[in-house]
Scaffold this motif. Sequence first.
Motif, PDB file in Angstrom:
ATOM      1  N   VAL A  20       9.236   9.298  19.447  1.00 32.10           N
ATOM      2  CA  VAL A  20       9.180  10.518  19.219  1.00 32.10           C
ATOM      3  C   VAL A  20       8.268  11.134  18.084  1.00 32.10           C
ATOM      4  N   THR A  21       8.204  10.599  17.190  1.00 32.11           N
ATOM      5  CA  THR A  21       7.034  10.615  16.193  1.00 32.11           C
ATOM      6  C   THR A  21       5.097  10.693  17.259  1.00 32.11           C
ATOM      7  N   CYS A  26       9.266  13.418  10.142  1.00 31.21           N
ATOM      8  CA  CYS A  26       9.242  12.213  11.469  1.00 31.21           C
ATOM      9  C   CYS A  26       9.111  11.010  10.315  1.00 31.21           C
ATOM     10  N   TYR A  27       7.823  10.776   9.766  1.00 26.75           N
ATOM     11  CA  TYR A  27       8.293   9.682   8.647  1.00 26.75           C
ATOM     12  C   TYR A  27       9.272   9.079   8.431  1.00 26.75           C
ATOM     13  N   GLU A  32       0.991  -1.508  -0.069  1.00 26.24           N
ATOM     14  CA  GLU A  32      -0.314  -0.254  -0.106  1.00 26.24           C
ATOM     15  C   GLU A  32       0.656   1.132   0.242  1.00 26.24           C
ATOM     16  N   ILE A  33       0.379   2.190  -0.486  1.00 29.31           N
ATOM     17  CA  ILE A  33       1.189   3.152  -0.898  1.00 29.31           C
ATOM     18  C   ILE A  33       0.844   4.583   0.837  1.00 29.31           C
ATOM     19  N   VAL A  34       2.104   4.390   1.594  1.00 32.43           N
ATOM     20  CA  VAL A  34       2.049   5.288   2.357  1.00 32.43           C
ATOM     21  C   VAL A  34       1.857   6.437   2.774  1.00 32.43           C
ATOM     22  N   THR A  35       3.222   7.388   1.214  1.00 29.59           N
ATOM     23  CA  THR A  35       3.548   8.603   1.078  1.00 29.59           C
ATOM     24  C   THR A  35       3.118   8.537   0.040  1.00 29.59           C
ATOM     25  N   LYS A  39      12.460   6.627   7.277  1.00 29.07           N
ATOM     26  CA  LYS A  39      12.884   6.196   8.228  1.00 29.07           C
ATOM     27  C   LYS A  39      14.264   6.812   8.593  1.00 29.07           C
ATOM     28  N   ARG A  40      14.732   7.268   7.913  1.00 29.42           N
ATOM     29  CA  ARG A  40      16.145   7.343   7.752  1.00 29.42           C
ATOM     30  C   ARG A  40      16.149   8.543   9.192  1.00 29.42           C
ATOM     31  N   PHE A  41      15.273   9.241   9.137  1.00 28.34           N
ATOM     32  CA  PHE A  41      15.257   9.811  10.342  1.00 28.34           C
ATOM     33  C   PHE A  41      14.593   9.336  11.788  1.00 28.34           C
ATOM     34  N   LEU A  42      13.503   8.626  11.727  1.00 29.64           N
ATOM     35  CA  LEU A  42      13.111   8.030  13.014  1.00 29.64           C
ATOM     36  C   LEU A  42      12.168   7.190  12.081  1.00 29.64           C
ATOM     37  N   GLY A  43      10.442   7.634  11.366  1.00 28.05           N
ATOM     38  CA  GLY A  43      10.262   6.479  11.086  1.00 28.05           C
ATOM     39  C   GLY A  43       8.450   6.822  11.660  1.00 28.05           C
TER      40      GLY A  43
END
Length: 290
Positions: free
Chosen positions: A199-200, A187-188, A106-109, A190-194
């Motif tokens: 934190v998100t 936030c989304y 599924e497309i999430v972004t 994944k290279r930073f948070l996910g």
Amino acid sequence: MKNKQKYYPRQTLIAFLLVLFAMPLGHALMILMEKFMGEGAMHIAGFMMGFVGLILVIIGVFVKGDTRQTLWGFIGGLLFWTGWVEFLFLYYARRYGVQPEIENGEIVTKPEYLIMPASFGLWMMVMTMYVFSTRNGCDFITWIQKVVFRTKRKVIAAQPMTRHTSIVTFMELNMMLWGLYLLLMFCYDKRFLGDHHPVTFLVGVGCLIGSFFILRRQLRLASWGANIRMAIATVVVFWVPVEVLGRLDFFKEIWIEPEKYTTQMICILVAFVALLVYIMFAAHKKKSHE
């Protein structure tokens, strides 16, 4: 004995709902245009939508009345953001083959939101101008000025810009939408948070709590125009946890599939128009009695 602070729950509730209903309507409009218009026609319509939004904001500079100027800036700003920001990101994402982010089939972004973080420098450029060159009513910018400039604040940011309520509303809406979209995309990523990172989740909780503090200030504003402008801040910050929870499938985002929830979306549209008419009538009535 101190005077009790007076609150205006009617203005606050109506202004809050007006801005709140505009959020899913804006999303739904873009989705419907994507699904039911050809690609060429959609991009032309999107560009024209942004142009119309800009014209409405400019018209708002010349109309009389704080409430009417605010409404022109708000509606024009919504059309501008959808047409000249979101649709232009969509156009260039498709043109250069940017792929969506897919999880479990599924497309999430969508692609247009994946490239939006590239505009961070432009957002910071505008914010630098606001922080170093203006005195304004934004608590966030005022706080930055107090922290950075300290005793020299009145010297560095000595005076406000020329104030046009329509432009103020337009810039508030677009800068807040832009900034909080950038925050969510960070936030989304994944290279930073996910999207499942603690934190998100804390960002969502923090914005939810923050929206209540803004709402508390909004309750003290008797003027329709000022209340609507504060409602923009309240709703845009409140929308962050809505986006986060929707991303986590906590509830069904009906505005993503408006064609499947026609009745609900029509009800939101009717409520939005009814509130808009009511505010215009109430503001006119108040002015005529002054």
